[in-house]
Structures are given as structure tokens and as C-alpha cells.
Design a protein around this motif. Structure first.
Motif, PDB file in Angstrom:
ATOM      1  N   SER A 110      37.553  43.269  46.988  1.00  0.00           N
ATOM      2  CA  SER A 110      36.740  42.049  47.000  1.00  0.00           C
ATOM      3  C   SER A 110      36.431  41.593  45.578  1.00  0.00           C
ATOM      4  N   GLY A 111      36.216  42.527  44.669  1.00  0.00           N
ATOM      5  CA  GLY A 111      35.985  42.156  43.277  1.00  0.00           C
ATOM      6  C   GLY A 111      37.227  41.555  42.636  1.00  0.00           C
ATOM      7  N   LEU A 112      38.368  42.167  42.870  1.00  0.00           N
ATOM      8  CA  LEU A 112      39.618  41.660  42.288  1.00  0.00           C
ATOM      9  C   LEU A 112      39.981  40.275  42.827  1.00  0.00           C
ATOM     10  N   ILE A 113      39.951  40.129  44.129  1.00  0.00           N
ATOM     11  CA  ILE A 113      40.316  38.841  44.721  1.00  0.00           C
ATOM     12  C   ILE A 113      39.279  37.776  44.377  1.00  0.00           C
ATOM     13  N   GLY A 114      38.000  38.159  44.402  1.00  0.00           N
ATOM     14  CA  GLY A 114      36.939  37.210  44.072  1.00  0.00           C
ATOM     15  C   GLY A 114      37.057  36.683  42.645  1.00  0.00           C
ATOM     16  N   LEU A 159      49.862  33.243  47.607  1.00  0.00           N
ATOM     17  CA  LEU A 159      50.788  34.211  47.022  1.00  0.00           C
ATOM     18  C   LEU A 159      50.146  34.977  45.860  1.00  0.00           C
ATOM     19  N   ILE A 160      49.317  34.308  45.071  1.00  0.00           N
ATOM     20  CA  ILE A 160      48.610  34.994  43.991  1.00  0.00           C
ATOM     21  C   ILE A 160      47.648  36.026  44.565  1.00  0.00           C
ATOM     22  N   GLY A 161      46.936  35.671  45.636  1.00  0.00           N
ATOM     23  CA  GLY A 161      46.036  36.622  46.277  1.00  0.00           C
ATOM     24  C   GLY A 161      46.771  37.824  46.838  1.00  0.00           C
ATOM     25  N   ILE A 162      47.913  37.591  47.456  1.00  0.00           N
ATOM     26  CA  ILE A 162      48.718  38.694  48.001  1.00  0.00           C
ATOM     27  C   ILE A 162      49.259  39.566  46.874  1.00  0.00           C
ATOM     28  N   SER A 163      49.683  38.940  45.772  1.00  0.00           N
ATOM     29  CA  SER A 163      50.216  39.726  44.656  1.00  0.00           C
ATOM     30  C   SER A 163      49.135  40.592  44.013  1.00  0.00           C
ATOM     31  N   ILE A 164      47.881  40.116  43.988  1.00  0.00           N
ATOM     32  CA  ILE A 164      46.780  40.926  43.460  1.00  0.00           C
ATOM     33  C   ILE A 164      46.590  42.165  44.334  1.00  0.00           C
ATOM     34  N   VAL A 165      46.639  41.992  45.642  1.00  0.00           N
ATOM     35  CA  VAL A 165      46.497  43.134  46.553  1.00  0.00           C
ATOM     36  C   VAL A 165      47.663  44.107  46.374  1.00  0.00           C
ATOM     37  N   LEU A 166      48.876  43.592  46.242  1.00  0.00           N
ATOM     38  CA  LEU A 166      50.033  44.463  46.044  1.00  0.00           C
ATOM     39  C   LEU A 166      49.944  45.217  44.725  1.00  0.00           C
ATOM     40  N   LEU A 167      49.499  44.556  43.662  1.00  0.00           N
ATOM     41  CA  LEU A 167      49.322  45.240  42.387  1.00  0.00           C
ATOM     42  C   LEU A 167      48.269  46.341  42.489  1.00  0.00           C
ATOM     43  N   TRP A 168      47.198  46.078  43.224  1.00  0.00           N
ATOM     44  CA  TRP A 168      46.160  47.086  43.422  1.00  0.00           C
ATOM     45  C   TRP A 168      46.738  48.295  44.164  1.00  0.00           C
ATOM     46  N   VAL A 169      47.560  48.051  45.164  1.00  0.00           N
ATOM     47  CA  VAL A 169      48.181  49.144  45.918  1.00  0.00           C
ATOM     48  C   VAL A 169      49.117  49.945  45.012  1.00  0.00           C
ATOM     49  N   ILE A 170      49.883  49.258  44.175  1.00  0.00           N
ATOM     50  CA  ILE A 170      50.817  49.944  43.281  1.00  0.00           C
ATOM     51  C   ILE A 170      50.070  50.785  42.256  1.00  0.00           C
ATOM     52  N   VAL A 171      49.001  50.246  41.683  1.00  0.00           N
ATOM     53  CA  VAL A 171      48.232  50.978  40.681  1.00  0.00           C
ATOM     54  C   VAL A 171      47.569  52.209  41.298  1.00  0.00           C
ATOM     55  N   ARG A 172      47.100  52.096  42.525  1.00  0.00           N
ATOM     56  CA  ARG A 172      46.419  53.204  43.205  1.00  0.00           C
ATOM     57  C   ARG A 172      47.348  53.905  44.186  1.00  0.00           C
TER      58      ARG A 172
END
Length: 100
Positions: A46-50, A13-26
Motif C-alpha cells: 500500500s505504501g509503494l502503490i500509494g 501497467l505502472i501499478g502492476i510493474s511496482i507490484v512485480l518489482l516488489w515480488v522480485i525484490v522480496r
């Protein structure tokens, strides 16, 4: 049937939320239009999730009893810690390659 631990679900869920935040910011920028923008987007992801997984590996090494119970034991928690370390290392290695 293999029992899924609460800790693994929280990490996903943390990994998915990072991707969703990236989508919202961009939200107003192109993400997957052509090859160059697609590789740049995957490089950012890959940098954010890594880095997120890398930071979470430090949380798992604290050996806090509540966290250990979420993973159904210390041995399972360390296996997930190892797996997260390998995945985060690979993602961090791909980060500059995809940005170039």
C-alpha cells in the motif's frame, strides 16, 4: 461502449510493474504465510502503490499536450487525477496501520 484511454492503461501497467518489482525484490522472503507477515506485506504494497500514484498525480498536473491526448482530453485527465489522488491518499493512510 466506454472508450478506455491509453493513459489509464499506462497507469495500471505502472501499478502492476511496482507490484512485480516488489515480488522480485522480496523473492526469498515469506510474504503471505500468517496474519502478521500478510499485513506487513500489504502495508508495504500500500505504501509503494500509494506513493507511486501520488507521484503520478504530479505528472498529470503538468498539462502536457501529449499526456492530455493519451487521456482523451483535459477534463478526463483531471478526473483520473482526482481519482488517483483519493486512492493514493487512502493507500498511504493504510500503510502505517498495516505495518503495525
Amino acid at each position: 461502449m466506454k472508450k478506455t484511454s491509453l493513459g489509464s492503461l499506462i497507469i495500471i501497467l505502472i501499478g502492476i510493474s511496482i507490484v512485480l518489482l516488489w515480488v522480485i525484490v522480496r523473492l526469498n522472503t515469506p510474504k503471505f504465510i500468517d496474519y502478521e507477515i500478510t499485513t506487513h506485506s500489504f502495508g508495504q504494497l500500500s505504501g509503494l502503490i500509494g506513493m507511486t500514484l501520488f507521484a503520478l498525480t504530479f505528472v498529470l498536473t503538468t498539462r502536457i499536450k501529449k499526456i492530455e491526448n493519451m487521456f482523451n482530453g483535459l477534463d478526463k485527465m483531471y478526473k483520473i487525477h482526482h481519482t488517483m489522488g483519493v486512492i493514493s491518499f487512502i493507500l498511504i493512510l493504510f500503510h502505517p496501520v498495516l505495518l503495525v
